[in-house]
Design an enzyme around this catalytic site. Sequence first.
Site, PDB file in Angstrom:
ATOM      1  N   GLU A  47       0.866  -1.186   0.000  1.00  0.00           N
ATOM      2  CA  GLU A  47       0.000   0.000   0.000  1.00  0.00           C
ATOM      3  C   GLU A  47       0.903   1.237   0.000  1.00  0.00           C
ATOM      4  O   GLU A  47       1.552   1.532   1.006  1.00  0.00           O
ATOM      5  CB  GLU A  47      -0.907  -0.059   1.237  1.00  0.00           C
ATOM      6  N   CYS A  78       4.272  -2.833  -8.370  1.00  0.00           N
ATOM      7  CA  CYS A  78       2.958  -2.344  -7.957  1.00  0.00           C
ATOM      8  C   CYS A  78       3.087  -1.116  -7.046  1.00  0.00           C
ATOM      9  O   CYS A  78       3.456  -0.057  -7.525  1.00  0.00           O
ATOM     10  CB  CYS A  78       2.136  -3.479  -7.351  1.00  0.00           C
ATOM     11  N   HIS A 176       2.762  -8.169  -9.959  1.00  0.00           N
ATOM     12  CA  HIS A 176       3.536  -8.827  -8.898  1.00  0.00           C
ATOM     13  C   HIS A 176       4.341 -10.002  -9.440  1.00  0.00           C
ATOM     14  O   HIS A 176       3.924 -11.158  -9.278  1.00  0.00           O
ATOM     15  CB  HIS A 176       2.582  -9.336  -7.811  1.00  0.00           C
ATOM     16  N   GLU A 178       6.805 -11.363  -8.268  1.00  0.00           N
ATOM     17  CA  GLU A 178       7.252 -12.223  -7.150  1.00  0.00           C
ATOM     18  C   GLU A 178       6.190 -13.256  -6.764  1.00  0.00           C
ATOM     19  O   GLU A 178       6.485 -14.185  -6.009  1.00  0.00           O
ATOM     20  CB  GLU A 178       7.642 -11.357  -5.939  1.00  0.00           C
TER      21      GLU A 178
HETATM   22  N1  GLN Z   1      -3.270  -0.090  -4.680  1.00  0.00           N
HETATM   23  C1  GLN Z   1      -2.013  -0.117  -4.000  1.00  0.00           C
HETATM   24  C2  GLN Z   1      -1.455   1.286  -3.788  1.00  0.00           C
HETATM   25  O1  GLN Z   1      -2.015   2.226  -4.195  1.00  0.00           O
HETATM   26  C3  GLN Z   1      -1.006  -0.973  -4.726  1.00  0.00           C
HETATM   27  C4  GLN Z   1      -1.459  -2.414  -4.728  1.00  0.00           C
HETATM   28  C5  GLN Z   1      -0.349  -3.411  -4.767  1.00  0.00           C
HETATM   29  O2  GLN Z   1       0.821  -3.117  -4.504  1.00  0.00           O
HETATM   30  N2  GLN Z   1      -0.732  -4.640  -5.021  1.00  0.00           N
HETATM   31  O3  GLN Z   1      -0.434   1.442  -3.228  1.00  0.00           O
END
Ligand code: GLN
Length: 202
Positions: A47, A78, A176, A178
Amino acid sequence: MKVGILALQGDVGEHARVLADLGADPIEVRAPEELAGIDALVLPGGESTTMSMLLESSGLFDPIADRLAGGMPAFGTCAGMILLATEVLDGRRDQRCFGAIELSVRRNAFGRQVDSFESDLDVSDVVGGPMRAVFIRAPVVALAGEGVDVLATVAVGGAPTPVVCRQGSVLVAAFHPELAGDWRLHELFLSNVGSGGDGPAR
Ligand code: GLN
Protein backbone atom coordinates in the site's frame (compact mmCIF):
# COMPACT_ATOMS: atom_id res chain seq x y z
CA MET A 1 25.46 -8.82 -4.11
CA LYS A 2 23.48 -7.29 -1.28
CA VAL A 3 20.00 -6.30 -2.37
CA GLY A 4 17.85 -4.29 0.00
CA ILE A 5 14.11 -4.79 0.21
CA LEU A 6 12.12 -1.89 1.57
CA ALA A 7 10.52 -3.73 4.49
CA LEU A 8 8.13 -1.20 6.02
CA GLN A 9 5.00 -2.94 4.69
CA GLY A 10 3.92 -5.22 1.84
CA ASP A 11 5.08 -8.49 0.29
CA VAL A 12 8.66 -8.32 1.50
CA GLY A 13 9.10 -12.03 2.20
CA GLU A 14 8.17 -13.09 -1.33
CA HIS A 15 10.83 -10.82 -2.84
CA ALA A 16 13.38 -12.02 -0.29
CA ARG A 17 12.79 -15.65 -1.30
CA VAL A 18 13.11 -14.87 -5.02
CA LEU A 19 16.31 -12.88 -4.53
CA ALA A 20 17.84 -15.60 -2.36
CA ASP A 21 16.84 -18.23 -4.96
CA LEU A 22 18.69 -16.19 -7.57
CA GLY A 23 21.84 -16.09 -5.44
CA ALA A 24 21.60 -12.52 -4.12
CA ASP A 25 21.84 -11.61 -0.46
CA PRO A 26 18.50 -9.99 0.51
CA ILE A 27 18.63 -7.38 3.28
CA GLU A 28 15.39 -6.09 4.80
CA VAL A 29 15.60 -2.31 5.11
CA ARG A 30 13.64 -0.61 7.91
CA ALA A 31 16.07 2.06 9.06
CA PRO A 32 18.46 4.49 7.34
CA GLU A 33 21.63 2.78 8.62
CA GLU A 34 20.60 -0.42 6.80
CA LEU A 35 21.01 1.35 3.45
CA ALA A 36 24.77 1.63 3.78
CA GLY A 37 25.58 -1.94 2.80
CA ILE A 38 23.19 -2.45 -0.10
CA ASP A 39 23.97 -2.38 -3.83
CA ALA A 40 20.36 -2.09 -5.02
CA LEU A 41 16.83 -1.80 -3.65
CA VAL A 42 13.54 -3.61 -4.26
CA LEU A 43 10.35 -1.70 -3.43
CA PRO A 44 7.61 -4.31 -2.98
CA GLY A 45 3.89 -4.31 -3.57
CA GLY A 46 1.59 -3.34 -0.74
CA GLU A 47 0.00 0.00 0.00
CA SER A 48 1.90 3.01 -1.30
CA THR A 49 0.09 5.53 0.94
CA THR A 50 1.10 3.58 4.05
CA MET A 51 4.64 3.09 2.77
CA SER A 52 4.92 6.81 2.05
CA MET A 53 3.96 7.65 5.64
CA LEU A 54 6.34 5.02 7.05
CA LEU A 55 9.16 6.26 4.80
CA GLU A 56 8.77 9.66 6.46
CA SER A 57 8.46 8.44 10.04
CA SER A 58 11.38 6.02 9.71
CA GLY A 59 13.65 8.72 8.28
CA LEU A 60 14.21 6.57 5.18
CA PHE A 61 12.69 8.82 2.53
CA ASP A 62 15.54 11.29 2.05
CA PRO A 63 18.45 8.81 2.24
CA ILE A 64 16.73 6.51 -0.28
CA ALA A 65 16.04 9.51 -2.54
CA ASP A 66 19.75 10.38 -2.34
CA ARG A 67 20.84 6.84 -3.25
CA LEU A 68 18.39 6.75 -6.17
CA ALA A 69 19.65 10.11 -7.40
CA GLY A 70 23.14 8.62 -7.22
CA GLY A 71 22.13 5.82 -9.58
CA MET A 72 21.40 2.94 -7.20
CA PRO A 73 19.54 0.26 -9.22
CA ALA A 74 15.95 -0.20 -8.07
CA PHE A 75 13.06 -2.53 -8.88
CA GLY A 76 9.54 -1.49 -7.89
CA THR A 77 6.51 -3.73 -8.14
CA CYS A 78 2.96 -2.34 -7.96
CA ALA A 79 3.02 -0.04 -4.88
CA GLY A 80 6.81 0.01 -5.36
CA MET A 81 6.29 1.31 -8.87
CA ILE A 82 4.06 4.07 -7.48
CA LEU A 83 6.81 5.05 -5.01
CA LEU A 84 9.43 5.28 -7.77
CA ALA A 85 7.27 7.41 -10.11
CA THR A 86 7.46 11.18 -10.60
CA GLU A 87 3.75 11.80 -10.12
CA VAL A 88 0.97 9.93 -8.30
CA LEU A 89 -2.62 10.57 -9.33
CA ASP A 90 -5.42 9.64 -6.94
CA GLY A 91 -2.99 9.30 -4.07
CA ARG A 92 -3.25 10.77 -0.60
CA ARG A 93 -2.60 14.50 -0.63
CA ASP A 94 0.55 14.08 1.45
CA GLN A 95 1.80 11.02 -0.44
CA ARG A 96 5.39 11.35 -1.65
CA CYS A 97 7.27 9.55 -4.39
CA PHE A 98 10.93 9.37 -5.39
CA GLY A 99 10.77 10.60 -9.00
CA ALA A 100 13.30 7.96 -10.03
CA ILE A 101 11.48 7.07 -13.26
CA GLU A 102 9.55 9.55 -15.40
CA LEU A 103 6.08 8.13 -14.95
CA SER A 104 2.79 9.58 -13.95
CA VAL A 105 0.76 6.76 -12.37
CA ARG A 106 -2.85 6.55 -11.30
CA ARG A 107 -3.54 4.38 -8.27
CA ASN A 108 -6.12 1.58 -8.49
CA ALA A 109 -7.04 2.67 -11.99
CA PHE A 110 -7.74 -0.66 -13.65
CA GLY A 111 -11.24 -0.28 -12.25
CA ARG A 112 -13.17 -1.98 -9.51
CA GLN A 113 -14.44 -4.95 -11.55
CA VAL A 114 -10.90 -5.88 -12.50
CA ASP A 115 -9.11 -4.85 -9.31
CA SER A 116 -7.31 -8.17 -9.58
CA PHE A 117 -6.68 -10.06 -12.79
CA GLU A 118 -4.08 -12.10 -14.61
CA SER A 119 -2.73 -11.54 -18.07
CA ASP A 120 -0.12 -13.02 -20.40
CA LEU A 121 2.33 -10.29 -21.29
CA ASP A 122 4.53 -10.12 -24.30
CA VAL A 123 7.93 -9.30 -22.88
CA SER A 124 9.76 -11.47 -25.38
CA ASP A 125 12.27 -8.82 -26.34
CA VAL A 126 13.68 -8.55 -22.85
CA VAL A 127 13.06 -11.86 -21.15
CA GLY A 128 12.72 -14.24 -24.08
CA GLY A 129 9.04 -15.22 -23.98
CA PRO A 130 5.58 -14.39 -22.64
CA MET A 131 5.07 -13.81 -18.93
CA ARG A 132 2.05 -14.51 -16.73
CA ALA A 133 1.31 -11.40 -14.68
CA VAL A 134 -0.80 -11.07 -11.52
CA PHE A 135 -2.34 -7.60 -11.11
CA ILE A 136 -3.74 -6.69 -7.68
CA ARG A 137 -5.31 -3.23 -7.42
CA ALA A 138 -2.57 -2.18 -9.78
CA PRO A 139 -1.63 1.34 -10.87
CA VAL A 140 -2.10 2.50 -14.46
CA VAL A 141 0.63 4.50 -16.18
CA ALA A 142 -1.08 7.71 -17.29
CA LEU A 143 2.05 9.15 -18.89
CA ALA A 144 5.56 7.86 -19.55
CA GLY A 145 8.41 10.30 -20.17
CA GLU A 146 10.53 10.21 -23.31
CA GLY A 147 13.40 8.56 -21.53
CA VAL A 148 11.30 5.60 -20.40
CA ASP A 149 11.51 2.26 -22.21
CA VAL A 150 8.17 0.49 -22.20
CA LEU A 151 8.94 -3.24 -22.04
CA ALA A 152 5.36 -4.58 -21.89
CA THR A 153 1.80 -3.29 -22.12
CA VAL A 154 -1.76 -4.45 -21.50
CA ALA A 155 -4.81 -3.08 -23.28
CA VAL A 156 -6.91 -0.71 -21.19
CA GLY A 157 -10.06 0.39 -23.00
CA GLY A 158 -8.40 -0.70 -26.25
CA ALA A 159 -5.25 1.36 -25.70
CA PRO A 160 -1.89 -0.25 -24.87
CA THR A 161 -0.92 0.79 -21.35
CA PRO A 162 2.63 0.31 -20.07
CA VAL A 163 3.00 -2.27 -17.28
CA VAL A 164 6.75 -2.94 -17.35
CA CYS A 165 9.02 0.08 -17.75
CA ARG A 166 12.70 0.84 -17.42
CA GLN A 167 14.70 4.03 -17.27
CA GLY A 168 18.42 3.78 -16.63
CA SER A 169 18.87 1.45 -13.69
CA VAL A 170 15.25 1.69 -12.51
CA LEU A 171 12.86 -1.12 -13.45
CA VAL A 172 9.16 -1.15 -12.53
CA ALA A 173 6.24 -3.53 -12.98
CA ALA A 174 2.59 -2.66 -12.31
CA PHE A 175 1.98 -6.28 -11.27
CA HIS A 176 3.54 -8.83 -8.90
CA PRO A 177 6.27 -10.89 -10.59
CA GLU A 178 7.25 -12.22 -7.15
CA LEU A 179 3.89 -14.04 -6.91
CA ALA A 180 3.79 -15.80 -10.27
CA GLY A 181 6.71 -18.22 -9.97
CA ASP A 182 8.56 -16.52 -12.82
CA TRP A 183 11.74 -14.74 -11.78
CA ARG A 184 12.86 -13.35 -15.14
CA LEU A 185 12.21 -9.70 -14.26
CA HIS A 186 14.16 -10.14 -11.02
CA GLU A 187 16.98 -11.61 -13.11
CA LEU A 188 16.81 -8.64 -15.47
CA PHE A 189 17.04 -6.31 -12.46
CA LEU A 190 19.95 -8.21 -10.91
CA SER A 191 21.83 -8.25 -14.21
CA ASN A 192 22.08 -4.48 -13.77
CA VAL A 193 23.47 -4.58 -10.24
CA GLY A 194 27.26 -4.30 -10.13
CA SER A 195 29.39 -5.02 -7.09
CA GLY A 196 31.08 -1.61 -7.04
CA GLY A 197 28.34 0.60 -5.60
CA ASP A 198 26.13 3.11 -7.38
CA GLY A 199 26.67 3.85 -11.04
CA PRO A 200 26.16 7.25 -12.65
CA ALA A 201 22.83 8.94 -12.15
CA ARG A 202 20.52 8.73 -15.14
N1 GLN B 1 -3.27 -0.09 -4.68
C1 GLN B 1 -2.01 -0.12 -4.00
C2 GLN B 1 -1.45 1.29 -3.79
O1 GLN B 1 -2.01 2.23 -4.19
C3 GLN B 1 -1.01 -0.97 -4.73
C4 GLN B 1 -1.46 -2.41 -4.73
C5 GLN B 1 -0.35 -3.41 -4.77
O2 GLN B 1 0.82 -3.12 -4.50
N2 GLN B 1 -0.73 -4.64 -5.02
O3 GLN B 1 -0.43 1.44 -3.23
